[in-house]
Design a protein around this motif. Structure first.
Motif, mmCIF file in Angstrom:
data_model
loop_
_atom_site.group_PDB
_atom_site.id
_atom_site.type_symbol
_atom_site.label_atom_id
_atom_site.label_comp_id
_atom_site.label_asym_id
_atom_site.label_seq_id
_atom_site.Cartn_x
_atom_site.Cartn_y
_atom_site.Cartn_z
ATOM 1 N N TYR A 1 3.442 9.401 -12.815
ATOM 2 C CA TYR A 1 2.733 9.287 -11.542
ATOM 3 C C TYR A 1 2.282 7.845 -11.307
ATOM 4 C CZ TYR A 1 2.333 14.424 -11.479
ATOM 5 O OH TYR A 1 2.582 15.756 -11.462
ATOM 6 N N ALA A 2 1.755 7.220 -12.365
ATOM 7 C CA ALA A 2 1.252 5.849 -12.232
ATOM 8 C C ALA A 2 2.397 4.914 -11.840
ATOM 9 C CB ALA A 2 0.614 5.405 -13.551
ATOM 10 N N GLN A 3 3.554 5.149 -12.482
ATOM 11 C CA GLN A 3 4.704 4.308 -12.131
ATOM 12 C C GLN A 3 5.092 4.517 -10.677
ATOM 13 O OE1 GLN A 3 7.344 5.530 -15.226
ATOM 14 N NE2 GLN A 3 6.985 3.665 -16.444
ATOM 15 N N GLY A 4 4.977 5.763 -10.255
ATOM 16 C CA GLY A 4 5.283 6.070 -8.867
ATOM 17 C C GLY A 4 4.373 5.300 -7.920
ATOM 18 N N VAL A 5 3.083 5.324 -8.229
ATOM 19 C CA VAL A 5 2.121 4.601 -7.381
ATOM 20 C C VAL A 5 2.466 3.118 -7.354
ATOM 21 C CG1 VAL A 5 -0.286 3.902 -7.182
ATOM 22 C CG2 VAL A 5 0.271 6.269 -7.745
ATOM 23 N N THR B 1 3.716 0.715 -4.158
ATOM 24 C CA THR B 1 2.974 -0.498 -3.824
ATOM 25 C C THR B 1 3.891 -1.714 -3.887
ATOM 26 O OG1 THR B 1 1.205 0.578 -5.033
ATOM 27 C CG2 THR B 1 0.780 -1.651 -4.264
ATOM 28 N N THR B 2 4.692 -1.755 -4.934
ATOM 29 C CA THR B 2 5.601 -2.892 -5.110
ATOM 30 C C THR B 2 6.542 -3.020 -3.916
ATOM 31 O OG1 THR B 2 5.546 -2.477 -7.469
ATOM 32 C CG2 THR B 2 7.282 -3.918 -6.670
ATOM 33 N N ALA B 3 7.081 -1.855 -3.511
ATOM 34 C CA ALA B 3 7.997 -1.890 -2.367
ATOM 35 C C ALA B 3 7.307 -2.508 -1.153
ATOM 36 C CB ALA B 3 8.465 -0.472 -2.060
ATOM 37 N N ALA C 1 -5.554 -3.844 -2.956
ATOM 38 C CA ALA C 1 -4.586 -2.975 -2.279
ATOM 39 C C ALA C 1 -3.970 -2.007 -3.289
ATOM 40 C CB ALA C 1 -3.494 -3.828 -1.630
ATOM 41 N N LEU C 2 -3.696 -2.532 -4.496
ATOM 42 C CA LEU C 2 -3.120 -1.680 -5.540
ATOM 43 C C LEU C 2 -4.125 -0.610 -5.984
ATOM 44 C CD1 LEU C 2 -0.814 -1.040 -7.446
ATOM 45 C CD2 LEU C 2 -1.680 -2.779 -9.013
ATOM 46 N N VAL C 3 -5.380 -1.055 -6.175
ATOM 47 C CA VAL C 3 -6.440 -0.116 -6.552
ATOM 48 C C VAL C 3 -6.539 0.997 -5.510
ATOM 49 C CG1 VAL C 3 -8.924 0.150 -6.865
ATOM 50 C CG2 VAL C 3 -7.754 -1.830 -7.857
ATOM 51 N N GLN C 4 -6.474 0.578 -4.260
ATOM 52 C CA GLN C 4 -6.605 1.526 -3.165
ATOM 53 C C GLN C 4 -5.518 2.598 -3.203
ATOM 54 O OE1 GLN C 4 -9.514 1.121 -1.996
ATOM 55 N NE2 GLN C 4 -9.030 3.117 -1.086
ATOM 56 N N ARG C 5 -4.323 2.147 -3.600
ATOM 57 C CA ARG C 5 -3.221 3.095 -3.719
ATOM 58 C C ARG C 5 -3.527 4.186 -4.751
ATOM 59 N NH1 ARG C 5 1.602 3.141 -0.540
ATOM 60 N NH2 ARG C 5 1.689 1.094 0.457
ATOM 61 N N PHE C 6 -4.102 3.752 -5.853
ATOM 62 C CA PHE C 6 -4.456 4.725 -6.898
ATOM 63 C C PHE C 6 -5.523 5.675 -6.397
ATOM 64 C CE2 PHE C 6 -2.331 1.882 -9.936
ATOM 65 C CZ PHE C 6 -1.668 2.833 -10.715
#
Lengths: 378, 314
Positions: free
Chosen positions: A136-140, A144-146, A64-69
Motif C-alpha cells: 500500500y505504501a508503495q502504491g501511495v 505521488t511520484t507520478a 504533499a507526500l504526507v498528505q497523500r498518506f
C-alpha cells in the motif's frame, strides 16, 4: 431394509431432537454465530494500518507526500514525528506499524534528479500484514511520484515520460473489486458446515450407549443400515437448513455475488452434507461417549478444514507433502466448488474433478459407516 | 414350526464368556421348558446378566450353543429377534419419548400390524395400569411404572420367549406384585419367561430355578425340590441379641450353617431333635437365656446359603 423400521427410527430421532430444544438451538444457532464470527473476523484486506511519518524536510513537496498518506484509507492515525528518538519510540511501543522518513534534502534531490529516496521502516512481527502495508505504501508513493513527475516535467518544459515505458493495465476477473470477502465467505460456509455437520451426528449413536437404550434397541430386528439412515436423515434436514442459512447469508448479507447454478449448488451441498454427517456418525459408532465423540469430531474437523481446505491458506502455496494430505480434506472440494459456482458461475462440467471427488468421498463414507455399526454389545 | 411341542423353549449348552481376564460365565447349560417361568438366581457378579445377554443374542458367547425353538441364536441372532423379547436390567426405553411413542416405536421395529398394535397396546397398558399415562414422558414415570412400560414394549410383538434381566430391582413391593400378576397371565397364555433376580422371595415364585454362582449353575430344580434336597433341618433362633447367638454357634457340633436374618438366626443342623437341647444349653452357658427355638421350612435363601456357605452367598 424395511421402510417402516427406517421411518420409525427417523421419526423417533426427530422427536428426540424436538424434545431437546437446547441441542436443537445449538444446531441452528451455531452456524449463525460462526457465520458472523468467521465472516467478519477473517478478512485479508488490510485497512487502517497505523502509520507514522517523520518529515525531516517540512517542505511543500514533502507535505504533499504526507498528505497523500493521510488521505489514503489504507492508513489511519497518521502521526507526524519530529525526531529520530520518536521514531524509535513509536516502533518499540507498537504505536505504528511503520514509519516513513522523508529526508532533509528530499525536494532538492527530487528537483535536480527527478527522483527522491524515501525511507520506510516497518514492524514485521506480523509479516503478512506488513507485506500488504508495504504494498500500500508503495502504491501511495507511486501515485505521488507520478504526480510529481508530471509537474517536474512541466516545470522543465518537457513532456511526461511516456515513450519507452510499458503501460501495464491489469484487469481482474471474477472479483473485480479484489474484495477478499468474496474469496473467503464461500470457504467460511464450507468450514461451518463441516464443523456443525460432524458435531450433529457425532452424538447420535453414543447417546444411545450413554442413556442405556442401545441394548434394547439391538435386541430388536432393526438392521444396522436402518439405524444409520434413520439417524442421519433428520440431521440431514437440519444440515441442509444450516447450509441454506449460511449460503443465503453469504449472498444477501455479505453480498458475495452469486453467478452460478442453484441446482448445482444444491446438489453439491447435499453431497457435502452427506459426507460431514457420515464422518460424525462414524465417530459416534466408534466412541461410546457423547462428550468424547463430539470432542474428537471437533478436533478432526476443525484443523484440517481450516488449515487445509484452502479457504484462507492457498493450497498451491503449500509444500508438496501437505498438498498431498489436503487431498483427503473433503472440505477443499466443496470450497473449490462453492467459490467457482459463486464467483465464476462454473458449470458441473467445469467442476467435474471436485464433484467426483466429493461423490467418491460420500460413497466411501456411507459404505464404511454402514458396516461400522454392529448390533452387539461386544 | 416343525419343533415338537415338548421340546424346550431354550436350550443352552456349555456357554462360556470372558471379559478380558475375568471369566464371567464358565460353562453354563440350561433348559427352559415351554410355558414356564424360569428363574436365574444368584448374587451380583454371578453371571446372570451375561447369560441373559447371550440368550438374547446381543452378546456373543466365547463358546457354547443356544437353541431357541430350532433357531441357532449364536449363528443367527437376527432370526431369533422376532421370537423373543429382551428387557435389559437398565431401563432401555427412551425417557424423552412418551409411553405411547415408545410403544409405537417398538411396535414399528417389530413390524406389528397397526390394528394389532393398537389392540394389543390398549390391552397391555390396561393390564399394567398404565392406560392413563399414555401421553406421559417415560422419564417421568416411577421405577415400577417404567418396568411395566418396558414389559409392554417387550410384549407388543407377542414374543414366544421373554427374557427379563432383574426386572423388579428397585421396584416397590406393590408394583412388584402387579408385575408378577402380569407375568403369571403371560405364562398362562403360553409365553415362556426366563428372568434373573437377586431377590430370594421372588425366586420362590418361579416354576424352576437355576442357582448361579461365580459363572456356574450350582443346582437347578423347582423351589420345593431345591428345599427338599437341602441337607439337615432348619431352626430359627430368636433372641435379644441375634449377633451374639450367631457368634456363639460358630463351630458348635451338628451345626451345618447359620445365617443372620434380622432379629433371628437361621441355623441348619444335622438333627434338630438331638441338637436343639444341646444348642439351648450352649447358649445358656454363654449367658443367652432368652433364646427361643422354632423349626422352620427353609426358604430359597437358606438353600442358597446351604449350598454355597454364608460368605459366598452374600
Amino acid at each position: 431394509m424395511s421402510p417402516r423400521r427406517l421411518f420409525a427410527m427417523a421419526f423417533k430421532e426427530m422427536l428426540q431432537i424436538w424434545r431437546d430444544p437446547h441441542s436443537l438451538a445449538i444446531a441452528l444457532l451455531m452456524p449463525m454465530m460462526q457465520m458472523v464470527l468467521l465472516g467478519y473476523g477473517i478478512s485479508l484486506d488490510i485497512r487502517g494500518v497505523p502509520l507514522c511519518i517523520y518529515d525531516q524536510e517540512r517542505s511543500q513537496t514533502s507535505r504533499a507526500l504526507v498528505q497523500r498518506f493521510v488521505a489514503s484509507d489504507w492508513f489511519t492515525g497518521v502521526r507526524v514525528l519530529d525526531s529520530d528518538r520518536a521514531v524509535r519510540e513509536v516502533m518499540d511501543n507498537g504505536d505504528c506499524a511503520g514509519v516513513v522518513t522523508i529526508p532533509v534534502d528530499f525536494s532538492r534531490v527530487f528537483t535536480t534528479t527527478g527522483s527522491g529516496p524515501v525511507q520506510a521502516v516497518f514492524d514485521a512481527t506480523d509479516s503478512n500484514t506488513t507485506n500488504i502495508a508495504i504494498g500500500y505504501a508503495q502504491g501511495v508513493v507511486a501515485l505521488t511520484t507520478a504526480d510529481f513527475e508530471m509537474r517536474w516535467a512541466q516545470a522543465h518544459g518537457l513532456l511526461p515520460r511516456t515513450v519507452g515505458a510499458v503501460d501495464f493495465q491489469p484487469r481482474v476477473w471474477f472479483n473485480e473489486g479484489l474484495e477478499s470477502s468474496y474469496f473467503i465467505i464461500p470457504g467460511v460456509v464450507a468450514v461451518i458446515l463441516a464443523l456443525v455437520g460432524a458435531q450433529l451426528t457425532s452424538l447420535t449413536i453414543s447417546r444411545e450407549w450413554e442413556r442405556g437404550t442401545m441394548e434394547q434397541l439391538i435386541s430388536t430386528p432393526v438392521t444396522a443400515l436402518e439405524v444409520m439412515l434413520g439417524k442421519i436423515v433428520p440431521y440431514f434436514l437440519i444440515g441442509l437448513f444450516d447450509a441454506i442459512f449460511c449460503l443465503l447469508a453469504a449472498i444477501f448479507w455479505f453480498h458475495v455475488p452469486f453467478r452460478g447454478s442453484i441446482v448445482l449448488l444444491a446438489l453439491t451441498t447435499a453431497l457435502f452434507t452427506v459426507v460431514v454427517l457420515g464422518i460424525g456418525y462414524l465417530l459416534s459408532v466408534r466412541i461410546r461417549s457423547q462428550l468424547g465423540a463430539s470432542q474428537i469430531a471437533l478436533i478432526l474437523t476443525l484443523l484440517p478444514t481450516t488449515m487445509l481446505s484452502g479457504y484462507t491458506f492457498p493450497i498451491d502455496q503449500m509444500p508438496a507433502p501437505i498438498r498431498a494430505v489436503s487431498l483427503l480434506v473433503y472440505a477443499r472440494y466443496y470450497v473449490t466448488i462453492l467459490r467457482a459456482v459463486f464467483l465464476k458461475g462454473s458449470s458441473a462440467l467445469d467442476l467435474l474433478g471436485p464433484i467426483l471427488a466429493l461423490a467418491l468421498y460420500a460413497l466411501a463414507i456411507v459404505w464404511i459407516a454402514a458396516r461400522a455399526f454392529r448390533k452387539s454389545l461386544d | 414350526m416343525t419343533v415338537p411341542p415338548d421340546d424346550p423353549a431354550i436350550r443352552a449348552q456349555g456357554l462360556v464368556r470372558s471379559f478380558g481376564p475375568v471369566q464371567a460365565v464358565r460353562g453354563v447349560s440350561l433348559e427352559v421348558r415351554r410355558g414356564e417361568i424360569f428363574g436365574l438366581v444368584g448374587p451380583d457378579g454371578a453371571g446372570k446378566t451375561t447369560i441373559m445377554r447371550m440368550l438374547a443374542g446381543v452378546l456373543r458367547p466365547d463358546a457354547g450353543e443356544i437353541d431357541l425353538g430350532g433357531i441357532d441364536v449364536v449363528a443367527e441372532p437376527e432370526r431369533a429377534r422376532a421370537e423373543l423379547s429382551y428387557m435389559p436390567q437398565r431401563f432401555g426405553l427412551y425417557e424423552d419419548l412418551t409411553v405411547g411413542e415408545n410403544i409405537f416405536f417398538y411396535g414399528e421395529l417389530f413390524r406389528v400390524p397397526h390394528a394389532q398394535r393398537r389392540a394389543r397396546s390398549g390391552q397391555l397398558l390396561e393390564a399394567a395400569g398404565l392406560a392413563p399415562f399414555r401421553r406421559r414422558l417415560a422419564g417421568q414415570l416411577s421405577g415400577g411404572m417404567k418396568q411395566k412400560l418396558g414389559l409392554v414394549c417387550a410384549l407388543i410383538h407377542t414374543p414366544r420367549v421373554l427374557l427379563l434381566d432383574e426386572p423388579t430391582t428397585g421396584v416397590d413391593p406393590v408394583s412388584r406384585r402387579e408385575f408378577w400378576a402380569i407375568l403369571y397371565d403371560l405364562r398362562d397364555s403360553g409365553v415362556t419367561i426366563l428372568l434373573s433376580t437377586a431377590y430370594m422371595d421372588e425366586a420362590e415364585r418361579c416354576s424352576r430355578l437355576a442357582l448361579l454362582h461365580a459363572g456356574l449353575v450350582r443346582t437347578c430344580d423347582t423351589p420345593s425340590g431345591l428345599k427338599r434336597a437341602m441337607a439337615g433341618a432348619l431352626v430359627a433362633v430368636v433372641a435379644g441379641d441375634p449377633r451374639a447367638v450367631h457368634a456363639a454357634l460358630a463351630g458348635a457340633p451338628g451345626v451345618l450353617g447359620r445365617l443372620l436374618m434380622g432379629d433371628r438366626v437361621h441355623v441348619r443342623v444335622d438333627d434338630s431333635d438331638r441338637r436343639v437341647p444341646e444348642l439351648r444349653a450352649l447358649l445358656a452357658g454363654r449367658g443367652i437365656a432368652d433364646a427361643a427355638f422354632t423349626a422352620i421350612e427353609p426358604g430359597i435363601e437358606d438353600v442358597f446359603v446351604a449350598l454355597l456357605g454364608p460368605e459366598e452367598a452374600a
